[in-house]
Design a protein around this motif. Structure first.
Motif, PDB file in Angstrom:
ATOM      1  N   LEU A 129       2.025  17.662  16.629  1.00 19.96           N
ATOM      2  CA  LEU A 129       2.448  16.273  16.756  1.00 19.96           C
ATOM      3  C   LEU A 129       3.602  15.978  15.819  1.00 19.96           C
ATOM      4  O   LEU A 129       3.755  16.592  14.760  1.00 19.96           O
ATOM      5  CB  LEU A 129       1.284  15.342  16.419  1.00 19.96           C
ATOM      6  N   SER A 171      -3.295  18.866  29.521  1.00 19.38           N
ATOM      7  CA  SER A 171      -4.449  19.188  28.703  1.00 19.38           C
ATOM      8  C   SER A 171      -4.276  20.586  28.122  1.00 19.38           C
ATOM      9  O   SER A 171      -3.641  21.455  28.721  1.00 19.38           O
ATOM     10  CB  SER A 171      -5.743  19.091  29.518  1.00 19.38           C
ATOM     11  N   GLN A 218      -7.251  18.733  23.688  1.00 22.35           N
ATOM     12  CA  GLN A 218      -6.437  17.527  23.675  1.00 22.35           C
ATOM     13  C   GLN A 218      -5.977  17.192  25.077  1.00 22.35           C
ATOM     14  O   GLN A 218      -5.862  18.051  25.951  1.00 22.35           O
ATOM     15  CB  GLN A 218      -5.246  17.671  22.737  1.00 22.35           C
ATOM     16  N   THR A 231      -3.559  14.082  27.404  1.00 20.99           N
ATOM     17  CA  THR A 231      -2.711  12.895  27.492  1.00 20.99           C
ATOM     18  C   THR A 231      -2.101  12.824  28.882  1.00 20.99           C
ATOM     19  O   THR A 231      -2.156  13.790  29.653  1.00 20.99           O
ATOM     20  CB  THR A 231      -1.596  12.909  26.432  1.00 20.99           C
ATOM     21  N   ARG A 242       7.185  15.274  21.604  1.00 21.40           N
ATOM     22  CA  ARG A 242       6.121  15.671  20.681  1.00 21.40           C
ATOM     23  C   ARG A 242       6.417  16.988  19.999  1.00 21.40           C
ATOM     24  O   ARG A 242       6.047  17.192  18.839  1.00 21.40           O
ATOM     25  CB  ARG A 242       4.803  15.792  21.438  1.00 21.40           C
ATOM     26  N   LEU A 291      -2.680  10.266  22.736  1.00 21.54           N
ATOM     27  CA  LEU A 291      -3.213  11.621  22.769  1.00 21.54           C
ATOM     28  C   LEU A 291      -4.660  11.585  22.313  1.00 21.54           C
ATOM     29  O   LEU A 291      -4.963  11.098  21.222  1.00 21.54           O
ATOM     30  CB  LEU A 291      -2.413  12.552  21.873  1.00 21.54           C
ATOM     31  N   ARG A 296      -7.708  13.718  21.033  1.00 21.08           N
ATOM     32  CA  ARG A 296      -7.990  15.027  20.433  1.00 21.08           C
ATOM     33  C   ARG A 296      -9.496  15.134  20.207  1.00 21.08           C
ATOM     34  O   ARG A 296     -10.101  14.280  19.557  1.00 21.08           O
ATOM     35  CB  ARG A 296      -7.222  15.210  19.134  1.00 21.08           C
ATOM     36  N   LEU A 314       1.417   8.163  20.793  1.00 19.20           N
ATOM     37  CA  LEU A 314       2.562   9.016  21.097  1.00 19.20           C
ATOM     38  C   LEU A 314       3.727   8.113  21.480  1.00 19.20           C
ATOM     39  O   LEU A 314       3.643   7.372  22.452  1.00 19.20           O
ATOM     40  CB  LEU A 314       2.248   9.967  22.252  1.00 19.20           C
TER      41      LEU A 314
END
Length: 275
Positions: free
Chosen positions: A5, A178, A186, A188, A201, A246, A248, A261
């Motif tokens: 990140l 993913s 994780q 998004t 990212r 995101l 996690r 994000l």
């Protein structure tokens, strides 16, 4: 596969987003068999027969048929997605079978994507399955994403992830991404022109060896179920999605963190893209 990140500012709350499949009919009807097959999900608030129809009119590209991508495909077929395009090269190895639930023990050495397609067709004949026995490349990625309602990124290397990201941003196609590494996962959703893309990212790929980390089948399966749910919500609008966020997961400790994000204005991929 953990994607690093960037340093982030306080979160921006993104609105719920719904993707309308192209060619959605104003008038629709389920067959009696379909109404019975999907009756339990049709009962859900904000889903109903309209949600079922939206799934039936959708095309989802999944780049992977392993423990993650294959299980995503299984649950999207269970939900009644109209068409699944499965893109993956390679043959089945014995050490794939601890997690790749669409495969057969006697299929070791055979093309995985064809075994996955066969399993899905037997499971739900309502879903059209198109297997493509190719890895994602710079040459084929535009053709793979063309016509997709949503793309699911379940690849195992960053070069392919970047190609998918760039093609989806250019074509304005949402991508659910993913990844997992050991007991961590994780998830998004990238909405081109609205949320951060993968290059926002991580501008350069981190060092990573796809065969140098442990994989427990239940971990990839758990993440796959959440990924499939994200796709279903994105298509039907039956719940908020992870846009601009995101998630996690630490599946050893069963904990979840949600991180913001933000789009980077200098991103070489999406920085100049208008909302």
């Amino acid at each position: 596969m953990t994607i690093p990140l960037l340093d982030l500012d306080p979160p921006i709350i993104m609105p719920a987003v719904q993707v309308e499949p192209s060619g959605l009919d104003a008038v629709f009807a389920l067959t009696d068999d379909q109404r019975e097959r999907y009756s339990r999900q049709i009962q859900l608030t904000d889903f109903g027969e309209l949600g079922q129809h939206k799934l039936a009119q959708s095309t989802v590209l999944i780049t992977g048929v392993g423990g993650l991508g294959g299980t995503v495909a299984l649950y999207l077929a269970a939900a009644g997605v109209g068409k699944l395009v499965l893109a993956r090269g390679g043959t089945l190895r014995l050490d794939d079978l601890n997690r790749q639930v669409l495969m057969r023990h006697d299929g070791v050495g055979e093309l995985r994507v064809l075994q996955a397609a066969e399993s899905l067709r037997r499971f739900n004949p309502d879903t059209l399955v198109e297997p493509i026995a190719e890895y994602v490349t710079a040459d084929n990625v535009a053709g793979l994403v063309a016509g997709a309602t949503v793309v699911v990124d379940a690849t195992h290397n960053f070069e392919e992830r970047y190609w998918l990201n760039d093609a989806c941003v250019q074509a304005r196609i949402p991508m659910v991404e993913s990844a997992m590494d050991g007991m961590e996962a994780q998830l998004t959703t990238i909405l081109p022109g609205t949320t951060a893309c993968l290059r926002c990212r991580s501008a350069t790929p981190p060092p990573w060896d796809r065969r140098n980390f442990g994989v427990l089948g239940a971990v990839s399966g758990a993440l796959a179920c959440l990924t499939a749910l994200e796709v279903i919500k994105l298509i039907t609008g039956c719940g908020p999605i992870l846009s601009g966020t995101l998630a996690r997961f630490d599946l050893a400790e069963l904990t979840l963190r949600k991180l913001p994000l933000l789009r980077q204005s200098d991103c070489p991929c999406c920085g100049a893209l208008a909302p």
